[in-house]
Structures are given as C-alpha cells and as structure tokens.
Design an enzyme around this catalytic site. Structure first.
Site, PDB file in Angstrom:
ATOM      1  N   LYS A  14       0.862  -1.189   0.000  1.00 52.96           N
ATOM      2  CA  LYS A  14       0.000   0.000   0.000  1.00 52.96           C
ATOM      3  C   LYS A  14       0.897   1.237   0.000  1.00 52.96           C
ATOM      4  O   LYS A  14       1.889   1.286   0.744  1.00 52.96           O
ATOM      5  CB  LYS A  14      -0.888  -0.025   1.249  1.00 52.96           C
ATOM      6  CG  LYS A  14      -1.921   1.087   1.319  1.00 52.96           C
ATOM      7  CD  LYS A  14      -2.807   0.920   2.559  1.00 52.96           C
ATOM      8  CE  LYS A  14      -3.899   1.948   2.657  1.00 52.96           C
ATOM      9  NZ  LYS A  14      -4.761   1.741   3.844  1.00 52.96           N
ATOM     10  N   SER A  32      -9.675   1.620   2.785  1.00 51.79           N
ATOM     11  CA  SER A  32      -8.846   2.381   1.867  1.00 51.79           C
ATOM     12  C   SER A  32      -7.805   1.533   1.140  1.00 51.79           C
ATOM     13  O   SER A  32      -7.293   1.946   0.107  1.00 51.79           O
ATOM     14  CB  SER A  32      -8.125   3.508   2.619  1.00 51.79           C
ATOM     15  OG  SER A  32      -7.270   2.972   3.617  1.00 51.79           O
ATOM     16  N   SER A  50      -9.730  -0.504   7.055  1.00 50.24           N
ATOM     17  CA  SER A  50      -9.168  -0.415   5.708  1.00 50.24           C
ATOM     18  C   SER A  50      -8.439  -1.638   5.181  1.00 50.24           C
ATOM     19  O   SER A  50      -8.134  -1.688   3.997  1.00 50.24           O
ATOM     20  CB  SER A  50      -8.249   0.789   5.602  1.00 50.24           C
ATOM     21  OG  SER A  50      -9.026   1.928   5.393  1.00 50.24           O
TER      22      SER A  50
HETATM   23  N1  GLN Z   1     -13.041   4.230   6.070  1.00 51.54           N
HETATM   24  C1  GLN Z   1     -12.475   4.717   7.298  1.00 51.54           C
HETATM   25  C2  GLN Z   1     -12.068   6.152   7.119  1.00 51.54           C
HETATM   26  O1  GLN Z   1     -12.347   6.687   6.118  1.00 51.54           O
HETATM   27  C3  GLN Z   1     -11.334   3.867   7.721  1.00 51.54           C
HETATM   28  C4  GLN Z   1     -10.116   4.078   6.910  1.00 51.54           C
HETATM   29  C5  GLN Z   1      -8.945   3.273   7.345  1.00 51.54           C
HETATM   30  O2  GLN Z   1      -9.083   2.240   8.025  1.00 51.54           O
HETATM   31  N2  GLN Z   1      -7.778   3.720   6.973  1.00 51.54           N
HETATM   32  O3  GLN Z   1     -11.488   6.751   7.947  1.00 51.54           O
END
Ligand code: GLN
Length: 529
Positions: free
Chosen positions: A124, A199, A223
């Site tokens: 990532k 994400s 994410s």
């Molecule tokens: N979807 C969540 C956010 O937008 C979690 C994102 C994540 O785990 N990095 O913050």
C-alpha cells in the site's frame, strides 16, 4: 506440527498436463508442473501467480519453479489486467526481478530460504519504501521518494520478499472505496463497475486479480478488512502494537495498524510471523512475544466459545450478508464451537467517536505537509501564501474535510465537548469488549453490512460512505485483532466474515478463521476478469 494443507495432487488428475520429475540437491521431487499453451507454468491447474505463499515457498525452495518465473507470471498478469483493475500506482519490475534472481541463486546454492523469500508482494502506497515513490495517493506527496524503509518493509526485505510496487488507496487512507485516490479509482475484480473497498483497495484488488501473491494494507477503521471482504480475500488487522508503525504515513496514530491481505488464512499467519514484533523505532510497539502463528492452525475449535454481537446485525444490513454470516456461525457450531448471542451496548457510538478521534489525530499528523518538507510545493509570492496554496492544491476534498473536523474538535472551547467526550466513550467501548471477552474466546460478525457497491454510489454522501465501516471501527477503537475471510456471495459479489479476538490473542482469531476456511470453499473462488 500442524497438519499440512497441501491437497493431495491425486485429487486433481484433470488438471495435470504432464509430470516432470526434478532432481534437486540430491532429492527427487515430483513436480506437479505443466505448461499451458502460453508457456506459463501451471501447478494443479493454477498459474503461478494464482498460487498462495505456502505452496510457492515449497516450489521455490525445492527448485521446482524459480522466483523469477513466479515474478514474471505476476508481471504478465499485471500487463494483462492492470488497464482494467488499476491497482498499482508504481511498478518496480526491475527491482522485483533483481530480488527474485538473488533468491534463485540462494536456492541453487542449497541455502535455506525464508517462508516469504522470492514471493511477490504489493505494498500500500502509505508505507515508506527507500528509493521508490510513496504518495499516499495524494498530490501533496507527488514526487516524494523516502530515504528510508518502514520497519515492515525492512522486515520483508530481510526475508527476501519480492516487492512488485506500490498500490492505490484512498488519499491518506481516508475512505472506504478507494475513490478518494487523487490519481484514479481502483476497480473490483469481481465486477469492474464496483469499488474494491477502501482504503487498501489497491492491495485487495491486486491480490484478488492475481497481480500480487499477497499485499500489505493499513487499517485505521477497517481499511484492511473491508477491501478484503469486498474482494473475496483474507485481510487481518493485528492487535494494536503488534506491528511497528515506523514508516507508515500516520493518519490516526492511536488507531493505525498494518496488516496482511492474502489468499488464505495460512498465508496470513505466515505474513504475521514476519511483520509482528517489538520495534524500538515505534514507542507504541508492544514488547510481547510473537508466537509462530501457524501453530494455531490445527482446525480444531471444539469447545471454543464464540459470541455473536447482536448490534452488528442491526438496521442497514443486507439480508444476504446476515444470512451468510449466520450460516458461518452454524458452520462453526457444527465444527464444535459454542455460539451465543452477546451485546456490545456502546456500538451505536462507534462512528461518532471515530469521526471525532480519527480526524483530530489526522489534523495534527497532516500539519507537516507544508510545501517545505515533502513533495508538492505551490508557487507563491511569500511563505504564508505558499503554505496555504500548497495545502489547498495538494489535498483532496475528503482530506480537507477531515482536517477541518479535527481542528474544530480540538479547538479551545470545543475540546471538552468533543475530543474529551469521545475519549471517554472510547473507554466505554473498550469495556464492552473486556466484558464479553470474560465469557467468550472470540466474536463473529459481518465485516461490512453490505457487499461492494457501484463506483460513484456513495461519493456524494460522506455519511453513507462512513456507514460502511460500522462493523470494523469498534475493533480499532478497542485496539483488538480482527480478520475478514470470505463466507459467501451475493449476486457474484463476495461477503466477508469478521472474527474478532482479545488483545494479543491474534492466534485464536487465526485459528477460528482457519477452521472455517478449511471446511468451506469460498476462498477458492476466483473472479473472472
Ligand atoms: N473508512 C475509514 C475512514 O475513512 C477507515 C479508513 C482506514 O481504516 N484507513 O477513515
């Protein structure tokens, strides 16, 4: 020794197109290798890029296939589907092949190799990689090439892992669909009109599409688990503190944790073995022993007590998801576990708590992007104007929204009402988990209330996007481990089962996940691209 999960080749006679006895280091191995018309090697009917870590390790370490062949198969697949999937932000073909050749040389010399040696992994793009770009899918970091490796990358490199490149994400890991990437959205390999989840959407899509054997993601509110669930692969968020965050670009430091995305639970345990462990460079990394996580994978869950939190099956859950997850609970009971409903009464505050705490931490963490220290710098007449313009032009709308929310929650006069209050609720949520874990060994729930949704479906309404994480966020708030594994399909789209455990009892989480996987076939399905 846990039972080996290599399937007896005789179960797959139809896939064999030829047998090739191979001599290696005095041993004679019968390689189940065939050549398809395209000259690509196949093993048990699967191309090299479709295999998992543990099988590839056997093949590479025995000399039956080379790491260069595996790496080339992965890049061939990337050439084939990347225009459609768009998982990668940066490809390091040259670096990958160089590392692969080194591993092959070690094997030829008769050296023992590490379990991850020679196996292609996608990273990532919010983890620092020395000498190759790290953008966080943000314009503000465009052109930034870190002078050092994140600790997880160091660990992978020390294990001779083959890094294929950097994969897409929502900008600074803020999002649930990968649509907040400043560059382009990644597509779900199961249905390219849908999102891969976020994400870590690039990580999950790459693994599902065969563009990497496994990947690393990061999980602040879901994410790793959410995209794993949307893409039909395995994704784990370890206990907070198990994996070093050094070199992971900080979003919300008290919640962020790096985790593996793999094709099966065994592979997940192998990656955990490599990435977990105390790191003096991260003061929040825990000084606890790291077991061999594969030692938990014996398929036995007899007598294990499993809680099913009723709040995770509430309003908004897709009936097909509910049915698949309850079906999984039945399966686990059939395998000897005892399942019972339980309650986490403060779950309803999870989203509001998270959307105070995470933006508050983010607003502070992202203050460093000022046009001076990293990446992008806007043209301007004076310093203040340069700061302003850089941030205005460099950050996307969701990141700006989070910075505004966080700055507001932390500002004088509001701090007590929002930030402090959220911290108190965080404690209550943690206690909810402590209480149920007095009675249960682990919890089982959906990973997400819904399956992958169409691109563009939720971008206009941030709240509907935030809702997707309702079942994953509490796990980050409590700092405990959680995994998502495939447990069904709705109209051809994967459904994820979440297993949640006690702090530093990641082994039990893997054990339950493995028992389910071993007795089901969902993880064997592959998307047709
Ligand atoms: N979807 C969540 C956010 O937008 C979690 C994102 C994540 O785990 N990095 O913050």
């Amino acid at each position: 020794m846990p039972p080996t999960r290599t399937r007896d080749a005789s179960g797959y006679p139809g896939f064999w197109r030829g047998l090739r006895p191979r001599k290696h280091e005095g041993r004679t191995a019968v390689a189940a290798i065939a050549f398809s018309g395209t000259q690509n090697k196949e093993v048990l009917g699967l191309k090299l890029n479709e295999l998992g870590i543990s099988r590839l390790h056997k093949l590479i370490s025995s000399g039956e296939v080379t790491s260069v062949e595996v790496t080339e198969a992965v890049f061939e697949r990337i050439d084939e589907v990347e225009d459609t999937v768009k998982a990668y932000l940066f490809l390091d073909r040259e670096g990958a092949l160089k590392k692969a050749a080194k591993v092959d040389l070690n094997v030829a010399r008769g050296e023992e190799i590490e379990p991850l040696a020679g196996i292609p992994v996608a990273i990532k793009d919010n983890m620092c990689t020395k000498g190759i770009p790290t953008t966080c899918a943000s314009r503000i970091l465009e052109g930034f090439v870190p002078p050092y490796d994140a600790t997880v990358i160091e660990r992978l490199k020390a294990s001779d892992a083959v890094i294929t490149g950097k994969v897409n994400l929502d900008e600074f890991a803020m999002g649930s669909s990968c649509e907040n990437s400043a560059f382009f959205p990644t597509r779900n390999p199961w249905d390219t009109s849908r999102v891969p989840g976020g994400s870590s959407g690039g990580s999950a899509a790459a693994v599902a599409a065969g563009e990497a054997i496994y990947a690393l993601g990061s999980d602040t509110g879901g994410s790793v688990r959410l995209p794993a669930s949307f893409c039909g692969v395995v994704g784990m968020k370890p206990t907070y503190g198990y994996v070093s965050r050094y070199g992971l670009v900080a979003f919300a430091s008290s919640l962020d944790q790096i985790g593996p995305i793999t094709r099966d639970v065994w592979d997940c345990a192998l990656v955990m073995n490599t990435i977990c462990g105390r790191d003096p460079m991260d003061s929040t990394s825990a000084d606890v022993p790291v077991p061999d996580f594969t030692s938990f994978l014996n398929g036995d869950i007899k007598g294990l007590k499993i809680g099913v939190p009723k709040e995770y099956f509430g309003e908004g859950i897709d009936p097909a998801v509910k049915e698949a997850v309850l079906g999984a609970v039945d399966k686990l009971t059939e395998l000897g576990a005892e399942a019972e409903e339980c309650s986490l009464p403060h779950s309803e505050y999870a989203l509001s708590t998270y959307y105070i705490l995470a933006p508050a931490e983010a607003s502070s963490n992202l203050a460093r992007y000022d046009g001076v220290r990293y990446g992008y710098r806007a043209e301007a007449g004076d310093l203040l104007e340069m700061f302003k313009k850089t941030r205005q032009q460099g950050f996307g709308p969701e990141v700006k929204r989070r910075i505004m929310l966080g700055t507001y929650a932390l500002s004088s006069g509001y701090y007590d009402a929002y930030y402090l209050k959220a911290q108190k609720v965080r404690t209550l949520m943690r206690r909810d988990f402590d209480r149920v874990f007095e009675r249960f060994d682990c919890l089982v729930a959906p990973t997400s209330p819904v399956v992958a949704f169409p691109l563009g479906d939720r971008t206009a309404d941030p709240l509907s996007m935030y809702m997707v994480d309702i079942c994953t966020i509490p796990v980050n708030i409590a700092g405990i481990p959680g995994i998502s594994i495939p447990c069904g399909f709705k109209d051809g789209l994967p459904i994820g089962l979440q297993v949640i455990g006690k702090p530093f009892d990641d082994g039990t989480v893997l054990r339950v996940a493995y028992a389910f996987e071993k007795n089901t076939d969902y993880h064997k399905e592959r998307p047709e691209l």
